[in-house]
Design a protein around this motif. Structure first.
Motif, PDB file in Angstrom:
ATOM      1  N   PRO A 492       1.010  -1.201  -0.157  1.00 48.08           N
ATOM      2  CA  PRO A 492       0.085   0.038   0.058  1.00 48.08           C
ATOM      3  C   PRO A 492       0.897   1.304   0.046  1.00 48.08           C
ATOM      4  N   PRO A 494       1.960   4.702   1.106  1.00 47.85           N
ATOM      5  CA  PRO A 494       1.611   5.657   2.253  1.00 47.85           C
ATOM      6  C   PRO A 494       1.033   6.899   1.757  1.00 47.85           C
ATOM      7  N   HIS A 496      -1.871   7.357   0.251  1.00 53.05           N
ATOM      8  CA  HIS A 496      -2.645   7.160  -0.843  1.00 53.05           C
ATOM      9  C   HIS A 496      -3.208   5.796  -0.889  1.00 53.05           C
ATOM     10  N   ARG A 497      -3.675   5.348   0.338  1.00 47.94           N
ATOM     11  CA  ARG A 497      -4.201   4.017   0.373  1.00 47.94           C
ATOM     12  C   ARG A 497      -5.351   3.492  -0.683  1.00 47.94           C
ATOM     13  N   ASP A 498      -5.959   4.766  -1.447  1.00 47.21           N
ATOM     14  CA  ASP A 498      -6.980   4.440  -2.345  1.00 47.21           C
ATOM     15  C   ASP A 498      -6.366   3.945  -3.666  1.00 47.21           C
TER      16      ASP A 498
END
Length: 508
Positions: A492, A494, A496-498
């Protein structure tokens, strides 16, 4: 070497010039007579074994490089016959320290005729095995001794269909493209970036030609209808970064930051057309210095060759570009400038700080891609975040195809440059973006400056980068970077988890 839309220990110090030669012929005989019987037996047993190709055990190029010695300097002499389809006459002289006792030694050399070999001025036996030139001196060489190897040979241009590199034919002469493992198609050497050395390069060519090489010119000698140019480096260089241009060229001089000599090499007839691009280099040098610190070498410049290589290449102090990159109207201005910065950034990342092994290639190409992208953001509004989001989407596919950034898959058979995949370009720049997101812009920029300062003129590994990142940030980053550098899947992002990575297609 960008993807484009055309899509060991440090060497021992060099003895002073007036240092006595290590041994004379008599000294050799006396020493041989004084060897202990057990040592003689070992040497005779080794000498009785057939010569074999050797390597330093690089994971991607296991036969590259040679154990047993560290090269201090190369003296290369080429005589160009006036045709780029004929072999050059050449003499390669290598000064090196032995790191173990050697009854024979291996050099990488595979694309020329060897006419004679001397070790410390005495004739030596030699044979070719695989891509190695195996040399047997008259007596074994003791560990820790200074030796000089002189090879008289031809240096043969590659055929037009050969894309592995070495000598590359241009419309008016030759240039070099030695990355990753093909300097030994041009001259005998220890062809691995872990063994950097100083270079002196001499080129003799008929009237009407101009020769330029790495470093600064020291002599120009005109005799009859030929001229000899001599260049010397002031910093150690990996063999894959050697460059010689021979052609009907103009050499354009200007000053860079702090009076740095900048010299560009272009086809003489195209000088005026290419000048708008050439004059951008001083500003690009100043831009890079603001990012990472002082330019690390004695000169810089661009070699614009009329050749069809399919890539640009960061040869030390003189980057190689295809001329049509600058003349093809389909390429936007911002893109061309960002590619110029990519190769310039390599002077710090890859040339001054060279990879310890070829698995550390991401440190070269990831950083060059990073500064290429930053330049495009600052000068043309193409945001870094947008580029990294796109890279994140493709990252799992890149890892499946080419391996994780710090563990790239070996080159495909017959395609030695196939290690230069997207995973070590934008895929590796994505690792740097994740690191900046994780530790913050200030510590990241401090890390970049410390990296090129602490490893200048040397080699460094992925482990060295992780250690320094942990030190600069004040936290242990081994676990974080382990996943980003070696994981089969992209972690993932950091902040910008989307962001989503598109799954790789299953292998059928």
């Amino acid at each position: 070497m960008p993807l484009t839309p055309r899509t060991h220990p440090a060497p021992a110090p060099v003895p002073p010039a007036d240092a006595p030669r290590r041994r004379t012929a008599n000294a050799r005989r006396n020493r041989a007579a004084a060897l202990l019987a057990s040592a003689v037996s070992v040497c005779l047993l080794a000498a009785s074994a057939p010569p074999t190709p050797l390597g330093v055990g690089d994971r991607l190029f296991p036969d590259l490089g040679n154990p047993g010695y560290d090269v201090a300097s190369y003296d290369l002499s080429f005589t160009y016959p006036g045709s780029n389809s004929k072999p050059l006459t050449a003499v390669t002289t290598i000064d090196a320290w032995t790191t173990t006792e050697l009854d024979r030694l291996n050099l990488d050399f595979a694309h020329g005729e060897v006419r004679s070999v001397e070790v410390d001025g005495l004739p030596a036996a030699f044979t070719s095995v695989g891509e190695d030139l195996v040399v047997t001196p008259d007596t074994p060489l003791p560990a820790g001794s200074w030796m000089r190897i002189t090879v008289r040979h031809t240096s043969d241009p590659v055929s037009a269909a050969d894309r592995d590199g070495g000598w590359v034919r241009t419309t008016d002469g030759l240039a070099m493209a030695n990355q990753a493992d093909v300097a030994h198609l041009v001259f005998p050497c220890n062809d691995h970036p872990s063994d950097k050395a100083m270079f002196t390069i001499r080129v003799t060519a008929p009237d009407g030609y101009t020769a330029v090489a790495n470093g600064l010119p020291t002599e120009v000698d005109r005799v009859g209808k030929a001229t000899t140019w001599t260049y010397r480096t002031q910093h150690p260089m990996a063999t894959e970064l050697a460059q010689v241009s021979i052609g009907r060229s103009a050499v354009v001089h200007r000053s860079g930051p702090h009076g740095l000599p900048v010299r560009d090499v272009v086809p003489a007839r195209d000088r005026a057309q290419l000048e708008p691009w050439l004059k951008k280099t001083p500003g690009q040098l100043a831009w890079m210095e603001k990012k990472v610190g002082p330019y690390p070498f004695e000169t810089y410049g661009i070699l614009m060759a009329t050749a069809d290589t399919g890539f640009e290449l960061e040869t030390q102090t003189l980057s190689l570009f295809e001329k049509n990159l600058f003349t093809e109207p389909a390429y936007p201005k911002w893109y061309i400038e960002s590619i110029m910065v990519h190769e310039l950034a390599h002077q710090w990342f890859g040339d001054s700080v060279s990879p310890r092994t070829w698995s550390d290639l991401w440190l070269n190409e990831g950083h060059a891609t990073w500064y290429e992208a930053l330049y495009a953001e600052e000068k043309a509004g193409h945001t870094l975040e947008a580029r990294m989001k796109a890279a994140y989407g493709a990252s799992d596919r890149w890892r499946a195809a080419g391996g994780p950034p710090a563990a790239p898959k070996p080159p495909k058979p017959g395609e030695k440059i196939s290690i230069f995949r997207a995973n070590v370009y934008d895929g590796a720049a994505l690792v740097l973006y994740a690191l900046r997101q994780e530790i913050g812009r200030g510590p990241f920029e401090a890390l970049e400056r410390a990296w090129v300062r602490e490893h200048r003129d040397g080699t460094a590994s992925t482990a060295d980068f992780v250690r320094l990142a942990s030190e600069i940030s004040g936290r242990d980053l081994h676990g974080f970077l382990q996943d980003w550098l070696y994981g089969e899947k992209t972690p993932p992002m950091p902040g910008h988890r989307d962001w989503k990575a598109v799954a790789a297609a299953p292998v059928k």
